[in-house]
Enzyme design. Structure first.
Site, PDB file in Angstrom:
ATOM      1  N   SER A 153      93.379  32.534   1.909  1.00  0.00           N
ATOM      2  CA  SER A 153      93.113  31.494   0.466  1.00  0.00           C
ATOM      3  C   SER A 153      93.466  30.189   0.777  1.00  0.00           C
ATOM      4  O   SER A 153      93.071  29.175   0.120  1.00  0.00           O
ATOM      5  CB  SER A 153      93.419  32.306  -0.725  1.00  0.00           C
ATOM      6  OG  SER A 153      94.929  32.670  -0.493  1.00  0.00           O
ATOM      7  N   ASP A 170     101.414  30.082 -10.235  1.00  0.00           N
ATOM      8  CA  ASP A 170     100.952  30.109  -8.702  1.00  0.00           C
ATOM      9  C   ASP A 170     101.615  28.954  -8.166  1.00  0.00           C
ATOM     10  O   ASP A 170     101.276  27.709  -8.206  1.00  0.00           O
ATOM     11  CB  ASP A 170      99.447  29.882  -8.645  1.00  0.00           C
ATOM     12  CG  ASP A 170      98.761  29.935  -7.154  1.00  0.00           C
ATOM     13  OD1 ASP A 170      99.707  29.830  -6.236  1.00  0.00           O
ATOM     14  OD2 ASP A 170      97.722  29.824  -7.175  1.00  0.00           O
ATOM     15  N   HIS A 193      99.313  28.480  -3.648  1.00  0.00           N
ATOM     16  CA  HIS A 193      98.158  27.569  -3.650  1.00  0.00           C
ATOM     17  C   HIS A 193      98.246  26.093  -3.935  1.00  0.00           C
ATOM     18  O   HIS A 193      99.441  25.772  -4.447  1.00  0.00           O
ATOM     19  CB  HIS A 193      96.891  28.282  -4.258  1.00  0.00           C
ATOM     20  CG  HIS A 193      96.667  29.694  -3.598  1.00  0.00           C
ATOM     21  ND1 HIS A 193      97.048  30.639  -4.354  1.00  0.00           N
ATOM     22  CD2 HIS A 193      96.179  30.171  -2.496  1.00  0.00           C
ATOM     23  CE1 HIS A 193      96.733  31.666  -3.713  1.00  0.00           C
ATOM     24  NE2 HIS A 193      96.165  31.379  -2.626  1.00  0.00           N
TER      25      HIS A 193
END
Length: 360
Positions: free
Chosen positions: A114, A335, A338
């Site tokens: 990702s 998160d 990312h």
């Protein structure tokens, strides 16, 4: 006993490599050393730039909800306003039209997890901002994604594979095969390949997508993750040596993208990335260079095909402020892995752009 000795040997070796990485903050590939002799674009500092960001998230159609922090309520925008400034030179300003003309009719593929998705969507947005009226087509299906700038015949492709090596379903369960890359056929015929892998190697228990790991003929429930990463990346290097023609395909490795879940990494043990609004600016990053970066350097030092390391680790470690935190639209929890778009991955693509100009 053999496994223990192997792990100890690798740990000792990686400690030596880590020390070198911290001293020089650049990879060991020939192409990168050549660039560093003129200017190490990976050593520098973050500076405020009122002209940033390079695009508006509301006008880019390619951003996943998980990276679209402004859309999902992040209240601050300062994290979008930082530009990477190397100590010894200036990075060229990204020119999407020039990029399209240079790569007209070509295919560029990001291969990895990702974090590759993060960088792929960033580059798509950066180019789109330069030619907003250009015809585009895009799709995502399974492990494959594509954004095509139709007027230029430029395809930006994404192949999702978190380990680069294979996970195979067998009677015993899902097996991570450290010496197998059957999926590599999908990577053939590209004009540029940008590889990435590390994020998923640290996942354990319910969050890992495999049940056993296989090294040669030996199948086991688990093993030292750095040793496994080294073996898997060595298999990837072997695939590159056997299948990539460097006269036709440029190869990059994205480097290790850091996380900011633990504030002790920047001497604030009670914090995480949540609520951070400024980069780390107090000199050398306290956590030091991650061991995974030493694994990458070691593997690239032995590869025969030229692979350019985008050494994003240190400059990304400074950006504790640039994660989605609680503002990733389809991500539950916090998160700190990312990155928001616009944001840090745009700098990764600035560095890719600079490296391409340098090599040409």
């Amino acid at each position: 006993m053999g496994f223990v000795l192997e792990a100890l040997f690798l740990a000792l070796f990686l400690f030596t490599q880590q020390t070198k990485a911290e001293l020089f903050s650049n990879g060991s590939s020939f192409m990168e050393r050549e660039l560093a002799s003129r200017c190490n674009i990976f050593r520098g500092r973050w500076v405020y730039d009122a002209s940033y960001p390079l695009y508006d998230s509301s006008t880019c159609p390619f951003i996943d909800p998980g990276f679209n922090c402004q859309k999902y309520g992040r209240p601050d925008k300062l994290y979008q306003k930082y530009r990477w400034q190397p100590f010894s030179c200036n990075l060229p300003r990204f020119n999407g039209l020039e990029f399209l003309e240079r790569w007209r009719g070509k295919k560029i593929m990001f291969v990895g997890d990702s974090l590759s998705l993060n960088m792929w969507e960033s580059l798509s947005c950066m180019i789109h901002a330069s030619v907003p009226k250009s015809r585009t087509s895009s799709f995502k299906k399974g492990s494959l994604g594509s954004v095509t700038f139709e007027d230029y015949g430029v395809k930006l492709l994404l192949y999702r594979t978190p380990y680069l090596v294979d996970i195979v379903n067998e009677k015993a369960g899902r097996i991570l095969k450290l010496d197998s890359i059957r999926q590599g056929d999908a990577w053939m015929g590209m004009d540029m390949l940008i590889f990435n892998s590390w994020h998923w190697w640290t996942h354990t228990k319910w969050s890992q997508p495999w049940d056993y790991v296989q090294d040669g003929n030996k199948v086991q429930k688990d093993m030292n993750r750095l040793v496994a990463y080294y073996k898997g990346l060595t298999t990837w290097a072997r695939w590159v040596n056997r299948n990539v023609n460097p006269s036709k395909t440029k190869v990059f490795f994205q480097g290790i993208s850091p996380t900011h879940y633990e504030g002790k990494d920047w001497n604030e043990p009670s914090r995480s990335c949540n609520g951070e609004t400024h980069p780390f600016t107090e000199g050398r990053y306290p956590a030091g260079t991650p061991m995974a970066a030493a694994v990458v350097n070691k593997v690239l030092s032995r590869i025969k095909v030229p692979v350019y390391l985008l050494d994003i680790t240190t400059l990304s470690q400074y950006r504790k402020d640039a994660h989605p935190t609680i503002y990733g639209g389809d991500h539950s929890g916090t998160d700190c892995s990312h990155w928001c778009l616009p944001g840090l991955p745009d700098t990764w693509n600035d560095l890719l752009y600079a490296a391409l100009l340098q090599s040409s």
